[in-house]
Scaffold this motif. Structure first.
Motif, PDB file in Angstrom:
ATOM      1  N   LYS A   4       1.268  -1.329  -0.071  1.00  0.00           N
ATOM      2  CA  LYS A   4       0.032  -0.458   0.119  1.00  0.00           C
ATOM      3  C   LYS A   4       1.163   1.165  -0.217  1.00  0.00           C
ATOM      4  O   LYS A   4       1.556   1.414   0.958  1.00  0.00           O
ATOM      5  N   ASP A   6       0.631   5.882  -0.536  1.00  0.00           N
ATOM      6  CA  ASP A   6      -0.391   6.866  -0.735  1.00  0.00           C
ATOM      7  C   ASP A   6      -0.291   7.363  -1.634  1.00  0.00           C
ATOM      8  O   ASP A   6       0.493   7.156  -3.118  1.00  0.00           O
ATOM      9  N   GLY A   7      -1.300   8.332  -2.144  1.00  0.00           N
ATOM     10  CA  GLY A   7      -1.431   8.641  -3.411  1.00  0.00           C
ATOM     11  C   GLY A   7      -0.107   9.744  -4.303  1.00  0.00           C
ATOM     12  O   GLY A   7      -0.675   9.612  -5.441  1.00  0.00           O
ATOM     13  N   ASN A   8       0.927  10.299  -3.478  1.00  0.00           N
ATOM     14  CA  ASN A   8       1.437  10.547  -3.944  1.00  0.00           C
ATOM     15  C   ASN A   8       2.297   9.583  -5.241  1.00  0.00           C
ATOM     16  O   ASN A   8       3.223  10.411  -6.427  1.00  0.00           O
ATOM     17  N   THR A  23      -2.090  15.995  -7.026  1.00  0.00           N
ATOM     18  CA  THR A  23      -1.489  15.306  -5.898  1.00  0.00           C
ATOM     19  C   THR A  23      -2.660  16.512  -4.907  1.00  0.00           C
ATOM     20  O   THR A  23      -3.356  16.231  -3.905  1.00  0.00           O
ATOM     21  N   ASP A  36     -11.221  13.611   0.299  1.00  0.00           N
ATOM     22  CA  ASP A  36      -9.511  13.256   0.393  1.00  0.00           C
ATOM     23  C   ASP A  36      -9.116  14.947  -1.327  1.00  0.00           C
ATOM     24  O   ASP A  36      -9.052  13.671  -1.773  1.00  0.00           O
ATOM     25  N   ALA A  40      -3.619  11.742   0.017  1.00  0.00           N
ATOM     26  CA  ALA A  40      -3.989  10.978   0.951  1.00  0.00           C
ATOM     27  C   ALA A  40      -4.386  10.102   0.786  1.00  0.00           C
ATOM     28  O   ALA A  40      -4.836   9.387   1.334  1.00  0.00           O
ATOM     29  N   ALA A  42      -5.343   5.866  -1.001  1.00  0.00           N
ATOM     30  CA  ALA A  42      -4.615   5.141  -0.416  1.00  0.00           C
ATOM     31  C   ALA A  42      -4.179   4.548  -1.710  1.00  0.00           C
ATOM     32  O   ALA A  42      -5.500   3.665  -2.487  1.00  0.00           O
ATOM     33  N   PRO A  55      -9.589   5.966   1.362  1.00  0.00           N
ATOM     34  CA  PRO A  55      -8.915   5.233   2.755  1.00  0.00           C
ATOM     35  C   PRO A  55      -9.448   5.123   3.971  1.00  0.00           C
ATOM     36  O   PRO A  55      -9.575   4.486   4.870  1.00  0.00           O
TER      37      PRO A  55
END
Ligand SMILES: [Zn+2]
Length: 87
Positions: A4, A6-8, A23, A36, A40, A42, A55
Motif C-alpha cells: 500500500k 499513498d496517492g503521491n 496530488t 480527500d 492522501a 491509498a 482510505p
C-alpha cells in the motif's frame, strides 16, 4: 497483496495525463462521500496498473493502466473531482 502506497505514488502517471497537480486535487468517494486530496488516498501499484482506493471505505476510486501509448482511466468511484486553479 500489493504494498500500500499513498496517492503521491500515483502522481507520476496522473501528471502525464492531467496538466495540473493531481496530488492536490480532491476526490469525493462515490461509496461513502468522503473527500480527500488524491495525495492522501491509498494507492496500490501492480503489473496491471495502479488502483487508488478510498482510505475510509476501500471503494476503488480510480484505476489507471497504460499500454501501447494509451492510458485507460476508470474513475467510476469518484463522485466529484475538485481541481484547484491556484498553483
Ligand atoms: Zn469511501
Amino acid at each position: 497483496m500489493e504494498p500500500k502506497l499513498d496517492g503521491n505514488a500515483a502522481a507520476g502517471t496522473l501528471q502525464e495525463i492531467f496538466p495540473f497537480d493531481m496530488t492536490l486535487a480532491q476526490a469525493t468517494c462515490a461509496g461513502c462521500g468522503a473527500t480527500d486530496v488524491i495525495g492522501a488516498l491509498a494507492v496500490y501499484m501492480h503489473g496491471m496498473g495502479t488502483v487508488v482506493r478510498c482510505p475510509s471505505c476501500d471503494t476503488v476510486l480510480i484505476r489507471m493502466a497504460q499500454t501501447k501509448g494509451r492510458y485507460f482511466l476508470d474513475m467510476r468511484g469518484v463522485l466529484v473531482l475538485q481541481i484547484g486553479t491556484e498553483a
